[in-house]
Design an enzyme around this catalytic site. Structure first.
Site, PDB file in Angstrom:
ATOM      1  N   ASN A  48      -5.843   0.790  11.262  1.00 10.68           N
ATOM      2  CA  ASN A  48      -5.389   0.376   9.930  1.00 10.68           C
ATOM      3  C   ASN A  48      -4.554  -0.909   9.959  1.00 10.68           C
ATOM      4  O   ASN A  48      -3.919  -1.247   8.954  1.00 10.68           O
ATOM      5  CB  ASN A  48      -4.554   1.491   9.295  1.00 10.68           C
ATOM      6  CG  ASN A  48      -5.375   2.738   9.025  1.00 10.68           C
ATOM      7  OD1 ASN A  48      -6.564   2.655   8.761  1.00 10.68           O
ATOM      8  ND2 ASN A  48      -4.733   3.888   9.093  1.00 10.68           N
ATOM      9  N   HIS A 139      -4.209  12.196  -0.481  1.00 12.18           N
ATOM     10  CA  HIS A 139      -3.893  12.393   0.932  1.00 12.18           C
ATOM     11  C   HIS A 139      -3.202  13.729   1.184  1.00 12.18           C
ATOM     12  O   HIS A 139      -2.518  14.271   0.313  1.00 12.18           O
ATOM     13  CB  HIS A 139      -2.991  11.241   1.402  1.00 12.18           C
ATOM     14  CG  HIS A 139      -2.806  11.190   2.879  1.00 12.18           C
ATOM     15  ND1 HIS A 139      -1.723  11.757   3.514  1.00 12.18           N
ATOM     16  CD2 HIS A 139      -3.571  10.643   3.854  1.00 12.18           C
ATOM     17  CE1 HIS A 139      -1.816  11.546   4.809  1.00 12.18           C
ATOM     18  NE2 HIS A 139      -2.930  10.870   5.053  1.00 12.18           N
ATOM     19  N   GLU A 183      -3.642   7.854  -5.704  1.00 16.99           N
ATOM     20  CA  GLU A 183      -3.536   6.739  -4.761  1.00 16.99           C
ATOM     21  C   GLU A 183      -4.184   5.505  -5.385  1.00 16.99           C
ATOM     22  O   GLU A 183      -5.049   5.634  -6.255  1.00 16.99           O
ATOM     23  CB  GLU A 183      -4.235   7.072  -3.446  1.00 16.99           C
ATOM     24  CG  GLU A 183      -3.683   8.302  -2.750  1.00 16.99           C
ATOM     25  CD  GLU A 183      -4.427   8.640  -1.468  1.00 16.99           C
ATOM     26  OE1 GLU A 183      -4.650   7.718  -0.647  1.00 16.99           O
ATOM     27  OE2 GLU A 183      -4.786   9.808  -1.290  1.00 16.99           O
ATOM     28  N   SER A 187      -8.196   6.458   1.376  1.00 14.43           N
ATOM     29  CA  SER A 187      -8.393   6.033   2.757  1.00 14.43           C
ATOM     30  C   SER A 187      -9.719   6.459   3.373  1.00 14.43           C
ATOM     31  O   SER A 187     -10.169   5.853   4.340  1.00 14.43           O
ATOM     32  CB  SER A 187      -7.253   6.560   3.633  1.00 14.43           C
ATOM     33  OG  SER A 187      -7.231   7.976   3.623  1.00 14.43           O
ATOM     34  N   ASP A 212       0.431   6.358  -4.609  1.00 18.52           N
ATOM     35  CA  ASP A 212       0.541   6.133  -3.171  1.00 18.52           C
ATOM     36  C   ASP A 212      -0.224   4.850  -2.857  1.00 18.52           C
ATOM     37  O   ASP A 212      -1.433   4.758  -3.072  1.00 18.52           O
ATOM     38  CB  ASP A 212      -0.067   7.336  -2.440  1.00 18.52           C
ATOM     39  CG  ASP A 212       0.013   7.231  -0.927  1.00 18.52           C
ATOM     40  OD1 ASP A 212      -0.156   6.116  -0.391  1.00 18.52           O
ATOM     41  OD2 ASP A 212       0.203   8.268  -0.272  1.00 18.52           O
ATOM     42  N   HIS A 215      -2.646   2.286   1.648  1.00 17.92           N
ATOM     43  CA  HIS A 215      -3.732   1.441   2.145  1.00 17.92           C
ATOM     44  C   HIS A 215      -3.948   0.182   1.312  1.00 17.92           C
ATOM     45  O   HIS A 215      -4.846  -0.611   1.598  1.00 17.92           O
ATOM     46  CB  HIS A 215      -5.024   2.254   2.233  1.00 17.92           C
ATOM     47  CG  HIS A 215      -4.987   3.287   3.309  1.00 17.92           C
ATOM     48  ND1 HIS A 215      -5.377   3.034   4.609  1.00 17.92           N
ATOM     49  CD2 HIS A 215      -4.548   4.570   3.292  1.00 17.92           C
ATOM     50  CE1 HIS A 215      -5.209   4.123   5.339  1.00 17.92           C
ATOM     51  NE2 HIS A 215      -4.705   5.067   4.567  1.00 17.92           N
ATOM     52  N   LYS A 242       0.396   0.234   8.204  1.00 27.34           N
ATOM     53  CA  LYS A 242      -1.009  -0.149   8.096  1.00 27.34           C
ATOM     54  C   LYS A 242      -1.100  -1.667   7.932  1.00 27.34           C
ATOM     55  O   LYS A 242      -0.979  -2.392   8.900  1.00 27.34           O
ATOM     56  CB  LYS A 242      -1.648   0.634   6.950  1.00 27.34           C
ATOM     57  CG  LYS A 242      -1.584   2.147   7.208  1.00 27.34           C
ATOM     58  CD  LYS A 242      -2.013   2.964   6.047  1.00 27.34           C
ATOM     59  CE  LYS A 242      -1.967   4.445   6.375  1.00 27.34           C
ATOM     60  NZ  LYS A 242      -0.608   4.959   6.680  1.00 27.34           N
TER      61      LYS A 242
END
Length: 392
Positions: A48, A139, A183, A187, A212, A215, A242
Site C-alpha cells: 500500500n 473494513h 469509506e 481496499s 474512513d 486508502h 499507506k
C-alpha cells in the site's frame, strides 16, 4: 478431551482444505517497488506504499532527525507523559489539510476505528441509542468499532445510496442520532464513494457522516489529502501507513469532538504514543504530499492502463477506479495458483480470500505505486494474460 494444539491443528487442517490458510513470510524491502523473497527479487504489486514515500529521502531524514532529537520511544500514553510540542503542530497541519478545526493522532487505523466509534456512539452521550447505517463492505476495523459500541447497525448494500436512503427513511421516526459509516476508497475493490451524494444524503436526513480515508489519504482529492475535505463529512479518519509511507492514524473533526475523544477514546487513553521517529516521518510526508500531483496523476494512469488491458481480455476487475486493481477469480485454489504463477515470473501479487472478501470472490489485489515504471506495468499485464490463458 482434545488438547489445545490438537484443537488448533484440526482448525488449521480445515483452512488448508479450503485453501484459506494464511502464512507469514520474511521479506527484504528494496528500492523501486521491489522486495526480496527467498533470495529472489520480485516486483511488489501488493504494497500500500502508493507514492513510495516509505523510502523517500526526506521522510527517512526527518524520521532520523526526530529520533536523534527526541529519542526512540514516547514513554507512555500521551495523557500520562504529555506529547511533544512538535506533535501539536503536526496535528494542526493535519487539520489544515483536511479543512477541519482539529485533528488527533492515534497509533493505528484499526485502533482508531475500534476506539473512536464506541466513544462516538455511546448512548450516555446522546440520551438515546444511536442508529447506525454502514456500507456492507466497510473494513473489519469499522465493523469491530461498531460491534464494540453495542448499538444496532443497519447494513446497506455496497455503494447503493438508494438502499441507504430507504433505510434512513424507514427509521426516520425513531429516537437517537443517525450515523452513516463508510469509506471513500474500498481496499478490496478499489472503488470510490460519491462523497458529494453521501454528504447530501446525510444532510437531507439529519445524519452524521463518518468516513474512513485510509486508502485515499496521500493519493486522491485536493492536494492528495483525501476526498472528504470541504465535502461535509462530520468525522474523517485516515492512516499514515499507506499513501503516506509510515505508520499511525488520524481523526479530523471539530475542536470540541477532539477534546471529547481525548477523554473517551480508549485507543488514545490506554495506548502508548507513537515514537518520535514515526512522527517525524508523518511530518515529512505531510509536507511532501501536496507537491506530488505529478506522481498521483501518473499512478492513476498506470492503474487505468492495467484495468483496460485486463478488461479487454474479458477479466473481471470489479468496480476499480483508483490505484487498487483487483483481478477477481472467484475460486480460492485458482487464485492461489495464479499468484504462484506470477511469483514464478518475478511478480508479487497476493491472493486475497475469504473471510477478507465474500465467498466466491477470491482475487489477486494489485496495488500500484508511483515508483513502478511503465515497463513494470507492461510486464505485469503480459504475465497475467499469459498465466490466465495457460490455466484454461
Amino acid at each position: 478431551m482434545m488438547g489445545l494444539d490438537d484443537s488448533i491443528g484440526t482448525f488449521l487442517d480445515g483452512l488448508d482444505q479450503a485453501g484459506r490458510r494464511r502464512v507469514l513470510r520474511p521479506v527484504d524491502p528494496l528500492p523501486a517497488g521491489r522486495v526480496r523473497v527467498g533470495g529472489r527479487e520480485l516486483i511488489n504489486f501488493s504494497s500500500n506504499d502508493y507514492l513510495g514515500l516509505s523510502r523517500h529521502p526526506e521522510v527517512v531524514e526527518r524520521s532520523r532527525r526526530w529520533l536523534n532529537e527526541y529519542g526512540a520511544g514516547s514513554g507512555a500514553s500521551r495523557l500520562v507523559t504529555g506529547h511533544l510540542a512538535a506533535v501539536e503542530a503536526l496535528e494542526a497541519k493535519i487539520a489544515r489539510a483536511k479543512q477541519t478545526e482539529a485533528a488527533l493522532i492515534l497509533a493505528s487505523g484499526w485502533q482508531c476505528n475500534a476506539s473512536v466509534l464506541p466513544a462516538l456512539l455511546d448512548k450516555a452521550l446522546w440520551g438515546a441509542e444511536p442508529v447506525v447505517f454502514a456500507d456492507k463492505l466497510v473494513h473489519a476495523s469499522l465493523h469491530a468499532g461498531l460491534e464494540l459500541s453495542g448499538v444496532r447497525r443497519h447494513r446497506y448494500r455496497h455503494d447503493d445510496l438508494g438502499h441507504l436512503e430507504s433505510l434512513l427513511k424507514a427509521h426516520a421516526g425513531k429516537p437517537g442520532p443517525r450515523f452513516i459509516v463508510t469509506e471513500t476508497v474500498f481496499s478490496m475493490d478499489g472503488d470510490v464513494s460519491d462523497m458529494k451524494a453521501l454528504a447530501a444524503l446525510a444532510q437531507r436526513w439529519n445524519a452524521f457522516l463518518y468516513v474512513d480515508e485510509a486508502h485515499a489519504t496521500g493519493v486522491l482529492g485536493p492536494q492528495g489529502f483525501g476526498l472528504s475535505p470541504g465535502m461535509g463529512a462530520d468525522i474523517a479518519m485516515g492512516t499514515f501507513s499507506k499513501g503516506m509511507g509510515s505508520f499511525g492514524a488520524y481523526v479530523a473533526c471539530s475542536a470540541r469532538l477532539r477534546h471529547y475523544l481525548i477523554n473517551r477514546a480508549s485507543g488514545l487513553i490506554y495506548a502508548t504514543g507513537l515514537p518520535p521517529a514515526v512522527l517525524g516521518a508523518i511530518d515529512a510526508a505531510m509536507d511532501l504530499v501536496p507537491r506530488m500531483e505529478g506522481e498521483r496523476t501518473r499512478l492513476q494512469l498506470m492503474a487505468r492502463h492495467l484495468r483496460d488491458g485486463m478488461r479487454a481480455a474479458g477479466l473481471d476487475t470489479g468496480p476499480s477506479a483508483c490505484q487498487i486493481v483487483p483481478l477477481i477469480l472467484g475460486d480460492e485454489r485458482r487464485t492461489l495458483d495464479l499468484a504462484k504463477a506470477l511469483e514464478d515470473r518475478g511478480l508479487l501479487g497476493i491472493a486475497i480470500r475469504p473471510p477478507t472478501v465474500p465467498p466466491g470472490t477470491s482475487r489477486i489485489r494489485f496495488a500500484l505505486s508511483a515508483v513502478h515504471t511503465d515497463a513494470d506495468i507492461e510486464r505485469l499485464l503480459a504475465a497475467i494474460l499469459d498465466s490466465v490463458e495457460a490455466a484454461k
